[in-house]
Scaffold this active site. Structure first.
Site, PDB file in Angstrom:
ATOM      1  N   GLY A  35       0.840  -1.207   0.000  1.00  8.96           N
ATOM      2  CA  GLY A  35       0.000   0.000   0.000  1.00  8.96           C
ATOM      3  C   GLY A  35       0.867   1.246   0.000  1.00  8.96           C
ATOM      4  O   GLY A  35       2.076   1.181   0.193  1.00  8.96           O
ATOM      5  N   ASP A  55       4.490  -4.966  -7.343  1.00 11.09           N
ATOM      6  CA  ASP A  55       3.828  -3.695  -7.003  1.00 11.09           C
ATOM      7  C   ASP A  55       4.416  -2.545  -7.813  1.00 11.09           C
ATOM      8  O   ASP A  55       3.871  -1.444  -7.805  1.00 11.09           O
ATOM      9  CB  ASP A  55       3.950  -3.406  -5.503  1.00 11.09           C
ATOM     10  CG  ASP A  55       5.390  -3.441  -5.027  1.00 11.09           C
ATOM     11  OD1 ASP A  55       6.021  -4.493  -5.152  1.00 11.09           O
ATOM     12  OD2 ASP A  55       5.875  -2.406  -4.540  1.00 11.09           O
ATOM     13  N   LYS A  76       4.747  11.752  -3.246  1.00 13.59           N
ATOM     14  CA  LYS A  76       5.578  10.670  -2.711  1.00 13.59           C
ATOM     15  C   LYS A  76       6.541  11.279  -1.696  1.00 13.59           C
ATOM     16  O   LYS A  76       7.270  12.213  -2.021  1.00 13.59           O
ATOM     17  CB  LYS A  76       6.359  10.034  -3.874  1.00 13.59           C
ATOM     18  CG  LYS A  76       7.194   8.845  -3.487  1.00 13.59           C
ATOM     19  CD  LYS A  76       7.650   8.122  -4.735  1.00 13.59           C
ATOM     20  CE  LYS A  76       8.647   7.024  -4.426  1.00 13.59           C
ATOM     21  NZ  LYS A  76       9.060   6.319  -5.645  1.00 13.59           N
ATOM     22  N   ARG A  84       4.116  13.220  -8.534  1.00 12.10           N
ATOM     23  CA  ARG A  84       4.208  12.286  -9.647  1.00 12.10           C
ATOM     24  C   ARG A  84       2.916  12.318 -10.450  1.00 12.10           C
ATOM     25  O   ARG A  84       1.831  12.388  -9.875  1.00 12.10           O
ATOM     26  CB  ARG A  84       4.458  10.897  -9.061  1.00 12.10           C
ATOM     27  CG  ARG A  84       4.591   9.802 -10.056  1.00 12.10           C
ATOM     28  CD  ARG A  84       5.405   8.666  -9.500  1.00 12.10           C
ATOM     29  NE  ARG A  84       4.634   7.818  -8.584  1.00 12.10           N
ATOM     30  CZ  ARG A  84       5.163   6.749  -7.985  1.00 12.10           C
ATOM     31  NH1 ARG A  84       6.426   6.418  -8.180  1.00 12.10           N
ATOM     32  NH2 ARG A  84       4.434   6.018  -7.177  1.00 12.10           N
ATOM     33  N   ASP A 132       8.198   3.954 -10.346  1.00 14.43           N
ATOM     34  CA  ASP A 132       9.016   3.773  -9.146  1.00 14.43           C
ATOM     35  C   ASP A 132      10.508   3.674  -9.444  1.00 14.43           C
ATOM     36  O   ASP A 132      11.080   2.596  -9.550  1.00 14.43           O
ATOM     37  CB  ASP A 132       8.553   2.550  -8.347  1.00 14.43           C
ATOM     38  CG  ASP A 132       7.855   3.013  -7.080  1.00 14.43           C
ATOM     39  OD1 ASP A 132       7.839   4.227  -6.825  1.00 14.43           O
ATOM     40  OD2 ASP A 132       7.344   2.168  -6.333  1.00 14.43           O
TER      41      ASP A 132
HETATM   42  P1  AMP Z   1       9.182   1.134  -3.017  1.00 15.89           P
HETATM   43  O1  AMP Z   1      10.520   0.524  -2.749  1.00 15.89           O
HETATM   44  O2  AMP Z   1       9.225   2.634  -3.103  1.00 15.89           O
HETATM   45  O3  AMP Z   1       8.465   0.498  -4.170  1.00 15.89           O
HETATM   46  O4  AMP Z   1       8.319   0.842  -1.718  1.00 15.89           O
HETATM   47  C1  AMP Z   1       7.875  -0.426  -1.345  1.00 15.89           C
HETATM   48  C2  AMP Z   1       6.836  -0.291  -0.253  1.00 15.89           C
HETATM   49  O5  AMP Z   1       7.401   0.267   0.932  1.00 15.89           O
HETATM   50  C3  AMP Z   1       5.674   0.614  -0.624  1.00 15.89           C
HETATM   51  O6  AMP Z   1       4.507   0.080  -0.069  1.00 15.89           O
HETATM   52  C4  AMP Z   1       6.045   1.916   0.023  1.00 15.89           C
HETATM   53  O7  AMP Z   1       4.927   2.711   0.263  1.00 15.89           O
HETATM   54  C5  AMP Z   1       6.731   1.462   1.298  1.00 15.89           C
HETATM   55  N1  AMP Z   1       7.710   2.434   1.800  1.00 15.89           N
HETATM   56  C6  AMP Z   1       8.917   2.735   1.271  1.00 15.89           C
HETATM   57  N2  AMP Z   1       9.530   3.678   2.002  1.00 15.89           N
HETATM   58  C7  AMP Z   1       8.710   4.000   3.019  1.00 15.89           C
HETATM   59  C8  AMP Z   1       8.760   4.910   4.117  1.00 15.89           C
HETATM   60  N3  AMP Z   1       9.802   5.709   4.304  1.00 15.89           N
HETATM   61  N4  AMP Z   1       7.719   4.938   4.970  1.00 15.89           N
HETATM   62  C9  AMP Z   1       6.646   4.152   4.776  1.00 15.89           C
HETATM   63  N5  AMP Z   1       6.532   3.275   3.776  1.00 15.89           N
HETATM   64  C10 AMP Z   1       7.542   3.193   2.904  1.00 15.89           C
HETATM   65 MG    MG Z   2       6.825   0.747  -5.196  1.00 12.56          MG
END
Ligand code: AMP
Ligand code: MG
Length: 463
Positions: free
Chosen positions: A78, A237, A100, A163, A247
């Site tokens: 999520g 995802d 983001k 974004r 992403d």
């Molecule tokens: P990503 O690597 O950006 O695709 O993130 C993978 C998952 O981790 C997604 O659900 C992001 O929303 C969550 N996520 C990444 N960084 C953070 C953060 N600093 N705080 C909360 N959720 C995070």
């Molecule tokens: Mg992601």
């Protein structure tokens, strides 16, 4: 003109999202604003609206629910650090405007929901570079600073990326519906996604829906391969239903061509290495197919057989897109049986000679000196002669498809370092040059090669 929000995502069942209020900021300020994109979207009036672009404006925002396979392991995810402002409708288009790094949401788990300025500037630069190359991608409208510190290995300045995406529907959204909700939720989601992205499909024809998503992804990944782009985290995802690249974490363009190149510090096994991307695309699409089973047929075996029949063509669709792109890169106007082998031989030579990916194709397009391609170049010239094309004619075509300028790691890092020190100019100049990577202006010529990097390039995600 301002945003014209007409959000349709909330017509999905409530389990697909959570509404949230604004987040706290300290000293919001605009760091990067994408004037070209703003004009395209008709939203120039919003330029100074830092409260909106940091997620601190008093209004409802939406965090979307999704799940996904991360490095092969299934998890509930999520929007943990993202939130949708709304869907902006303009002319005949509809795009998500998403923040983001704006703060915690219902899905943040242990995370702080925030992002540092470095990773957000990085996504801004590389997504705009992809757009400049003509590759489907989410876009970046703005980067703002929150004035809050973000605690990582070192303290960073908090930043938020705005974004713009055709939507944020992912393979992971379908996995969420299938594994966390029920069959009706999958159907609602599929109907919604089809209406939004593929309105010409016959309603309820989920096989065609699957096929068109598969084809888009196959073509997208072929385009990545053709410019030497390594996504870095091809988790389910991070695979969109629209076919846009999404992403930008530990991603990068190859300098020296190495088919097993990985840039991500956490990808110890090389799961998402350059050469593996097409196969991972197929793996992710198989996970997508699994979510659709109940929509295809009540008899699971029949459903599996129907989807497998479509999936079977993935390697061919990818291969055709890749080969067509390679023919363009090599200046061939016609198709001949030896083309695939010629392209593969070139890549093998490049790898053996540690040649720069971008420079090799561009030098071939410009007729400038490159590492010794000896025999191969003779075959290439002969191949052109066979179709009656002169080398000069071919090279003119080739210059339109082989970029001279890519977002080279060295310059991306330099732009990030300057941004962290409060100077956004380096990033702005880089993004400007990347808007038209096939034409080199004198002042951007230095971007054509990489100064030697002191150590192997590694990037970090989730930061
Ligand atoms: P990503 O690597 O950006 O695709 O993130 C993978 C998952 O981790 C997604 O659900 C992001 O929303 C969550 N996520 C990444 N960084 C953070 C953060 N600093 N705080 C909360 N959720 C995070
Ligand atoms: Mg992601």
């Amino acid at each position: 003109m301002s945003f014209n929000f007409e959000t349709t995502y909330t017509t999905l069942p409530a389990s697909f999202y959570r509404e949230i209020g604004p987040n706290r900021v300290k000293e919001p300020c605009m760091l990067l604003w994408n004037e070209r994109l703003a004009q395209q979207l008709n939203v120039d009036d919003e330029r100074e609206n830092v409260d909106l672009f940091t997620g601190s404006q008093q209004r409802d925002y939406i965090a979307q629910a999704y799940a996904g396979h991360q490095f092969g392991h299934f998890t509930m995810l999520g929007d943990g650090r993202a939130m949708l402002i709304g869907e902006h409708a303009y002319q005949q288009h509809r795009v998500d405007i998403q923040l983001k790094g704006s703060g915690r949401t219902h899905y943040s788990r242990g995370g702080d929901g925030r992002a540092g300025i470095g990773p957000m500037v990085r996504e801004y630069i590389i997504s705009e570079a992809m757009h400049g190359l003509g590759i489907p991608t989410t876009r970046s409208l703005a980067v703002t600073a929150t004035g809050l510190p973000v605690y990582r290995e070192e303290v960073q300045q908090g930043a938020v990326l705005t974004r713009v995406a055709a939507s944020h529907l992912r393979v992971g959204t379908f996995q969420y519906a299938r594994h966390m909700l029920d069959e009706n939720a999958v159907r609602d989601l599929a109907d919604y996604a089809m209406a939004r992205h593929y309105p010409s499909l016959e309603q309820g024809n989920y096989i065609d829906f699957f096929r068109v998503v598969m084809n888009r992804q196959a073509q997208l990944i072929a385009q990545w391969q053709l410019v030497g782009f390594v996504h870095g985290v091809m988790n389910t995802d991070n695979m969109t239903i629209s076919g846009e690249t999404i992403d930008y974490g530990p991603c990068a363009f190859l300098d020296v061509f190495q088919s097993n190149q990985v840039f991500s510090s956490i990808d110890q096994q090389g799961r998402y290495r350059y050469s593996q991307q097409p196969a991972i695309g197929g793996w992710n699409l198989t996970r997508f197919a699994e979510t659709m089973l109940p929509l295809i047929d009540d008899n699971e075996e029949v459903a599996i057989a129907s989807l497998e029949e479509v999936l079977k063509s993935y390697p061919r669709v990818f291969g055709d897109a890749w080969l067509a792109g390679m023919r363009d890169k090599l200046g061939f106007a016609t198709a001949r049986p030896e083309d695939k082998s010629l392209a593969e031989q070139l890549l093998t030579l490049m790898e053996a000679q540690q040649a720069d990916f971008t420079t090799t194709f561009r030098a071939l397009s410009e007729g400038t000196a490159i590492k010794d391609l000896g025999e191969w170049k003779k075959q290439w010239t002969a191949r052109l002669e066979q179709e009656g094309t002169t080398v000069e004619e071919a090279q003119q075509r080739m210059q339109r498809v082989n970029p001279a300028i890519i977002a080279r790691n060295y310059y991306v890092e330099a732009a990030i370092q300057d941004a962290e020190a409060g100077n956004m100019e380096t990033a702005k100049v880089l993004v400007e040059a990347l808007q038209n990577p096939y034409i080199v202006r004198e002042e951007h010529a230095y971007l054509r090669t990489s100064p030697a990097m002191a150590k192997p390039y590694v990037t970090y995600c989730g930061t």
